[in-house]
Design an enzyme around this catalytic site. Sequence first.
Site, PDB file in Angstrom:
ATOM      1  N   ASP A 114      36.034  43.994  42.923  1.00  0.00           N
ATOM      2  CA  ASP A 114      37.201  43.193  43.303  1.00  0.00           C
ATOM      3  C   ASP A 114      38.388  44.012  43.802  1.00  0.00           C
ATOM      4  OD1 ASP A 114      36.350  40.497  42.859  1.00  0.00           O
ATOM      5  OD2 ASP A 114      36.383  40.893  40.714  1.00  0.00           O
ATOM      6  N   ASP A 173      31.832  35.666  46.467  1.00  0.00           N
ATOM      7  CA  ASP A 173      33.223  36.115  46.415  1.00  0.00           C
ATOM      8  C   ASP A 173      33.390  37.514  47.020  1.00  0.00           C
ATOM      9  OD1 ASP A 173      32.132  34.577  44.246  1.00  0.00           O
ATOM     10  OD2 ASP A 173      34.041  34.632  43.198  1.00  0.00           O
TER      11      ASP A 173
END
Length: 396
Positions: A114, A173
Site C-alpha cells: 500500500d 486494490d
Amino acid sequence: MENILLFCTILTGLLFAPNKQEEPLSGVIERGLNVSRQQTLLLAKEMEAKENRLPKTYENGMLQTANYKSWISGFFPGVLWYLYEDTPTEELKKYAELYTLRVMPAKDMTSTHDLGFMLYCSFGNGYRLTGNKSYMDVMKVGAESLASRYNDKVGAIKSWNSNKKWQFPVIIDNMMNLEFLSFMALNTGNNRFKEIADKHAKTTLSNHFRSDNSCYHVVSYDTITGIPHAKQTHQGYADNSSWARGQAWALYGYTMMYRETNNKVYLEQARKVALFIKNHPNLPEDKVPYWDFDAPDIPKAYRDASAAAIMASAFLELSSLDKSEDRIEWLKLGEQQIRSLSSPLYLAEPNTNGGFILKHSVGNFNKKSEVDVPLTYADYYYVEALLRLKRMQNEK
C-alpha cells in the site's frame, strides 16, 4: 402519528412541487470544496496535538486514528494538499506538511503493497505542488520498498503476506499503487518501476476479471507455476459477487494505467469496467452503489460513498481520455455521483461528522468494521473528483 403525518406532508410536497432548477455544477463544486476545507481544518486542528496520529474514521461519537503503518495514513495529508492546491493558504500548507511528515517512516516498510496510497497521496502531492526535494528522497526509498514485493514468476506485486489460505495473494486494490511506480519511473529514470507496474497491470487483467467484466477481490498465485490457485473475496459479499469498491479500484486503476502508458488495452479494460458499473441493474438511481452489487438485502443494503467517490474521480478522467461517444456517458455518471455525494444525504454539515467530509461509507462489512461511517479515503477521492471536475469546467 404526528411525525408520520409530517413526513407524509413533506413527501407529498417533494413529489408534486414544481421542478426546481438544478444547481449549477460550478455551485456544487464550490459548495463541496468549502465544506471540505471547513471540515478538514477542523480535523487538522483536533489532531494536531495527537503526535504521530492520522485520522481514520469517526464511529460511535469517537474519532478513530492510525499511525504511519496503516494503509490509510497518506489520505488525510493528501486531502490537505488538494485543498491547498485549490486555495493556497499558509494554514493549509502548514497542516499538509505536518501530517505528511507523520507518514514518512512508511518509506522503509517492505511488508505492505500500500505504499502508493501511503506515500504518493501525501509526499507525491506535496512534491508536485512544492518541489520539495526531501519529499522525492522519501519516495525513492518507498518505491524500492514497494518494488521488493514484485515476483517475476507471478508477474505481480504481492499484496498481503502468505498464509494458510493464499500463497501469493494479489488484490484488485493493488492496481492503485501502480501510479506511484509510474510517477517514480518518470521522475527518476528508473524504468524498472515502469516495467513492474506494466507487468502487474497485465497479470491482473488476465486473471482478475470475469466474463461480465466484473472483478474478483483476491487472486492468489502458485509461486512455483505462477498460475492462480484461488479466486475469492475478503471484503465482498461472496467470492463471485461484485464488491463495489473493488470495481471502483479496477475502473480507476486501468483508466490511470492508460493515461500513464497510452496502451489501448488498458483503455478498453477501463471501458469494460465502466460499462459493467453503468449498466448494472443494482446501481441505484443516485449512482452511489451499495457496498456490494450483489448484497442480498438490496435495496436495504448499506451504500458505500467511498466507492462512489473513487468511481466519480475515475469516470471524470475516463471521459477526458476516451475519445469514443461513450465519453459523454462517463462524464454524466461522474457528475451524477458528485451531485449525489454533495447532497445533504452524504455531505456532512460543517462541524459535524467528526470533521470528516462524507458520510455513509463501508470499510469491511464482513468483519463489522467501519460500517456506515465516514472514511478518510472517501474524503480524498471526493476532493480529487471535485478538483478534476472544476478543471474540466474551467477548460470549457
